[in-house]
Motif scaffolding. Structure first.
Motif, PDB file in Angstrom:
ATOM      1  N   ARG A  47     -42.943  58.379 -22.149  1.00  0.00           N
ATOM      2  CA  ARG A  47     -43.219  57.771 -20.839  1.00  0.00           C
ATOM      3  C   ARG A  47     -43.680  56.333 -20.997  1.00  0.00           C
ATOM      4  NH1 ARG A  47     -43.168  62.489 -17.286  1.00  0.00           N
ATOM      5  NH2 ARG A  47     -41.002  62.878 -17.790  1.00  0.00           N
ATOM      6  N   SER A  68     -43.447  58.266 -12.942  1.00  0.00           N
ATOM      7  CA  SER A  68     -42.847  59.242 -12.046  1.00  0.00           C
ATOM      8  C   SER A  68     -43.870  60.276 -11.587  1.00  0.00           C
ATOM      9  CB  SER A  68     -41.730  59.938 -12.833  1.00  0.00           C
ATOM     10  OG  SER A  68     -41.374  61.135 -12.238  1.00  0.00           O
ATOM     11  N   ASN A 109     -44.045  63.703  -9.471  1.00  0.00           N
ATOM     12  CA  ASN A 109     -43.351  64.766  -8.745  1.00  0.00           C
ATOM     13  C   ASN A 109     -44.234  65.987  -8.506  1.00  0.00           C
ATOM     14  OD1 ASN A 109     -40.804  63.394  -9.257  1.00  0.00           O
ATOM     15  ND2 ASN A 109     -41.035  64.132 -11.333  1.00  0.00           N
ATOM     16  N   THR A 110     -44.961  66.386  -9.544  1.00  0.00           N
ATOM     17  CA  THR A 110     -45.516  67.741  -9.541  1.00  0.00           C
ATOM     18  C   THR A 110     -46.906  67.821  -8.929  1.00  0.00           C
ATOM     19  OG1 THR A 110     -44.303  68.102 -11.576  1.00  0.00           O
ATOM     20  CG2 THR A 110     -45.945  69.741 -10.998  1.00  0.00           C
ATOM     21  N   LYS A 157     -49.772  72.714  -6.183  1.00  0.00           N
ATOM     22  CA  LYS A 157     -48.957  73.717  -5.481  1.00  0.00           C
ATOM     23  C   LYS A 157     -49.691  74.964  -5.003  1.00  0.00           C
ATOM     24  CE  LYS A 157     -45.673  73.373  -8.737  1.00  0.00           C
ATOM     25  NZ  LYS A 157     -44.502  73.181  -9.556  1.00  0.00           N
ATOM     26  N   ARG A 203     -47.912  79.996  -4.547  1.00  0.00           N
ATOM     27  CA  ARG A 203     -46.488  79.716  -4.238  1.00  0.00           C
ATOM     28  C   ARG A 203     -45.893  80.725  -3.263  1.00  0.00           C
ATOM     29  NH1 ARG A 203     -45.993  77.152  -9.306  1.00  0.00           N
ATOM     30  NH2 ARG A 203     -48.149  76.648  -9.679  1.00  0.00           N
ATOM     31  N   TYR A 245     -49.468  65.591 -10.910  1.00  0.00           N
ATOM     32  CA  TYR A 245     -49.641  65.455 -12.363  1.00  0.00           C
ATOM     33  C   TYR A 245     -48.700  64.354 -12.828  1.00  0.00           C
ATOM     34  CZ  TYR A 245     -52.148  69.814 -12.139  1.00  0.00           C
ATOM     35  OH  TYR A 245     -53.059  70.782 -11.821  1.00  0.00           O
ATOM     36  N   GLU A 246     -49.200  63.516 -13.699  1.00  0.00           N
ATOM     37  CA  GLU A 246     -48.381  62.364 -14.033  1.00  0.00           C
ATOM     38  C   GLU A 246     -48.787  61.785 -15.387  1.00  0.00           C
ATOM     39  OE1 GLU A 246     -48.324  59.850 -10.638  1.00  0.00           O
ATOM     40  OE2 GLU A 246     -47.476  58.205 -11.801  1.00  0.00           O
ATOM     41  N   THR A 247     -47.848  61.782 -16.308  1.00  0.00           N
ATOM     42  CA  THR A 247     -48.114  61.156 -17.609  1.00  0.00           C
ATOM     43  C   THR A 247     -48.122  59.644 -17.414  1.00  0.00           C
ATOM     44  OG1 THR A 247     -46.922  62.959 -18.649  1.00  0.00           O
ATOM     45  CG2 THR A 247     -47.328  61.017 -20.010  1.00  0.00           C
ATOM     46  N   ASP A 268     -51.872  62.236 -20.023  1.00  0.00           N
ATOM     47  CA  ASP A 268     -51.469  62.797 -18.728  1.00  0.00           C
ATOM     48  C   ASP A 268     -52.678  62.813 -17.790  1.00  0.00           C
ATOM     49  OD1 ASP A 268     -48.896  63.934 -19.992  1.00  0.00           O
ATOM     50  OD2 ASP A 268     -50.484  64.905 -21.137  1.00  0.00           O
ATOM     51  N   PHE A 326     -44.763  69.412 -23.469  1.00  0.00           N
ATOM     52  CA  PHE A 326     -44.231  68.235 -22.776  1.00  0.00           C
ATOM     53  C   PHE A 326     -42.713  68.357 -22.648  1.00  0.00           C
ATOM     54  CE2 PHE A 326     -42.349  64.026 -22.645  1.00  0.00           C
ATOM     55  CZ  PHE A 326     -43.107  63.378 -21.685  1.00  0.00           C
ATOM     56  N   PHE A 339     -41.647  70.980 -20.056  1.00  0.00           N
ATOM     57  CA  PHE A 339     -41.925  70.829 -18.625  1.00  0.00           C
ATOM     58  C   PHE A 339     -41.805  69.424 -18.042  1.00  0.00           C
ATOM     59  CE2 PHE A 339     -44.573  74.821 -18.963  1.00  0.00           C
ATOM     60  CZ  PHE A 339     -43.789  75.548 -18.082  1.00  0.00           C
ATOM     61  N   PRO A 365     -39.191  72.243 -15.119  1.00  0.00           N
ATOM     62  CA  PRO A 365     -39.200  73.416 -16.001  1.00  0.00           C
ATOM     63  C   PRO A 365     -37.782  73.897 -16.347  1.00  0.00           C
ATOM     64  CG  PRO A 365     -39.912  74.001 -13.785  1.00  0.00           C
ATOM     65  CD  PRO A 365     -39.656  72.543 -13.764  1.00  0.00           C
ATOM     66  N   PHE A 403     -35.992  76.483 -15.747  1.00  0.00           N
ATOM     67  CA  PHE A 403     -35.087  77.028 -14.725  1.00  0.00           C
ATOM     68  C   PHE A 403     -34.397  75.909 -13.948  1.00  0.00           C
ATOM     69  CE2 PHE A 403     -38.947  76.682 -12.094  1.00  0.00           C
ATOM     70  CZ  PHE A 403     -38.441  76.225 -10.885  1.00  0.00           C
TER      71      PHE A 403
END
Ligand SMILES: Cc1cc2nc3c(=O)[nH]c(=O)nc-3n(C[C@H](O)[C@H](O)[C@H](O)COP(=O)(O)OP(=O)(O)OC[C@H]3O[C@@H](n4cnc5c(N)ncnc54)[C@H](O)[C@@H]3O)c2cc1C
Length: 481
Positions: free
Chosen positions: A99, A145, A147-148, A151, A154, A184-186, A251, A441, A444, A448, A450
């Protein structure tokens, strides 16, 4: 147009609120956990100015120089140059950092591709998108970036629990929107700005949502707090943890405590279709430099394993050669995917050149899904000595040093000190707290597993295999294509 390392350092002294180990960090450029990675990022800026690296890391356009890593990709040559620039940085730092800007900026190119779709959904922010894409290149900002979100539960919609579990808009003002939540962001604590957008989450089926939000956020904005995990850098003795004690990418959980985002930094707002579009194309470019890092990591796995079996005289054993060949197949598999992704690159909707999407995403699955097994092969080849070898202090103490010298000297070529150094590097790469962190790292950080497979499913052309079987089985025309 390209910044210097000192200009970058100065840009971080903006009063940002950074915390680590329960303490407020006054200046990330001087803090022991942050300084090493800030120095690496600064070094990348400086390399672009030096005779030796200038043409690898920067290019000239219209009288100004710009960073190769931030250039909008339009040709295969652009991709080869980007790849060479990342390799030059990894060579320089003697390890892997991810990153540092070139790997996250690709999300802005996805945004470039998405301009028409976003305009169609809501034309208010078209000029902002263009201006920000331009600004990243012209101002050479360190862009990350976000994104996460945390949450929460779920099984529930965000509205059915603490609403801050997903970042959302709390109100509009004359000058912008006020947002609340966490991500969460590195690297956020030592970056200039982040492209903030929704995570993979349960949206419900509403057309408009306070959670459908894309914007650029200044990492020093009032109300923003960077709550960082403990750093590895400087934690262990450098002799015993030669990778992690030297540099570690930090992170953070960044808290948006009613942060005002000016209207000119809003890229899309409230339209779930825009959010879904952005999520679907996010890694179209950035997966390339992400996977390239894993190729470098694979080189390190091969290097430690081969040095070790040479030291111990085991390389001639066929079973050992097969394990080395397994590592080589993994490394070359990644290399082949990246190379083919450039060779068979495809035009993007907005006229950029995307790495071949099917090859890039299948390469990402290969690289990430096989990494634990390959680390284990390297660990096996290194043998149990990587975890039982006493630390550097024992090699240095006058009473214990002779014993360490006696049992760690392998032959005339391999002294005890070289053996100790190799085992220390192997331990940090494969067995340490940091080694586990790096593996997680890769698992994820670019969404992830999936989601990686989801990207393959959406980008692989299934029509070829369907046709092969249609013909071989003599299926009727009624069978859908
Ligand atoms: C070291 C590190 C650095 C990171 N850096 C960044 C960063 O810079 N920026 C950023 O935005 N994020 C970053 N992340 C966060 C990362 O993007 C998330 O960890 C990732 O998206 C997974 O989200 P989660 O951790 O909430 O896992 P969860 O959503 O809890 O998922 C855990 C597991 O549950 C299962 N699962 C969950 N949902 C589904 C589903 N819909 N279908 C099938 N299975 C499912 C899967 O097995 C999945 O792996 C980082 C993470 C790590 C570990």
């Amino acid at each position: 147009m390209i910044r210097t390392g000192d200009e970058y350092r100065e840009s971080l002294r903006d009063g940002r609120e950074v915390w680590m180990n329960g303490e407020r960090v006054d200046d990330v450029t001087a803090h022991p956990a942050f300084q090493p990675i800030v120095d690496v990022r600064a070094r990348i800026y400086d390399m672009a100015h030096e005779d030796e690296h200038r043409d690898t890391l920067s290019y000239e356009d219209g009288g100004g120089r710009f960073a190769v890593g931030l250039k909008l990709p339009r040709t295969r040559a652009d991709w080869w140059e980007k790849r060479a620039a990342v390799d030059a940085v990894m060579d320089e730092i003697g390890g892997v950092v991810t990153r540092v800007g070139d790997e996250t900026v690709g999300e802005m190119w996805s945004l470039f591709d998405g301009q028409d779709v976003l305009n169609e959904v809501d034309p208010r922010f078209a000029a902002n998108i263009r201006r920000h894409i331009d600004a990243v290149l012209h101002e050479d900002v360190f862009h990350v970036s976000a994104n996460t979100d945390p949450k929460g539960d779920r099984s529930k919609l965000p509205q059915e629990q603490d609403p801050d579990m997903l970042l959302h808009v709390v109100r509009e003002t004359d000058s912008g929107i006020v947002i609340r939540g966490a991500k969460y962001e590195t690297a956020s604590a030592y970056a200039n700005q982040a492209f903030v957008k929704p995570t993979i989450a349960n949206w419900g089926d509403a057309e408009l949502s306070d959670y459908a939000l894309g914007c650029i956020v200044d990492m020093g904005a009032p109300g923003l707090r960077h709550l960082c995990r403990t750093g590895f850098a400087g934690r262990g003795p450098a002799e015993d943890y030669p990778l992690s004690s030297r540099v570690d990418e930090i992170d953070s959980m960044i808290i948006f405590d009613d942060v005002e985002v000016p209207w000119e930094d809003v890229l899309f707002y409230r339209h779930t279709r825009a959010a879904a579009f952005i999520r679907g194309t996010l890694h179209r470019y950035s997966a390339f430099p992400f996977v390239q890092r894993i190729q470098r990591f694979a080189d390190m796995l091969i290097g430690v394993a081969l040095h070790n079996v040479r030291q111990t005289g085991l390389e001639r054993q066929q079973a050992v050669q097969e394990k080395l060949a397994t590592l080589a197949c993994y490394r070359e598999g990644i290399h082949a995917h990246l190379t083919a992704a450039i060779a068979l690159a495809e035009p993007s909707p907005a006229g950029l050149l995307m790495p071949n999407q099917s090859l890039l995403y299948t390469g990402r699955v290969l690289a990430c899904s096989q990494l634990p097994a390959m680390m284990h092969v390297a660990r096996e080849l290194c043998g149990g000595q990587i975890c039982v070898t006493p630390d550097h202090a024992m090699f240095a103490h006058p009473e214990t040093a002779p014993w360490m010298e006696k049992f760690y000297t392998v032959n005339d070529e391999w002294t005890a000190e070289d053996r100790r150094r190799l085992l220390a590097l192997a331990r940090d790469l494969l067995n340490s707290d940091y080694a586990g962190h790096r593996l997680t790292f890769q698992l994820f950080a670019q969404s992830p597993p999936f989601a990686h497979l989801g990207a393959v499913y959406r980008n692989f052309d299934f029509s070829g295999p369907l046709d092969v079987v249609r013909q071989a089985a003599g299926l009727s025309e009624r069978v859908p294509a």
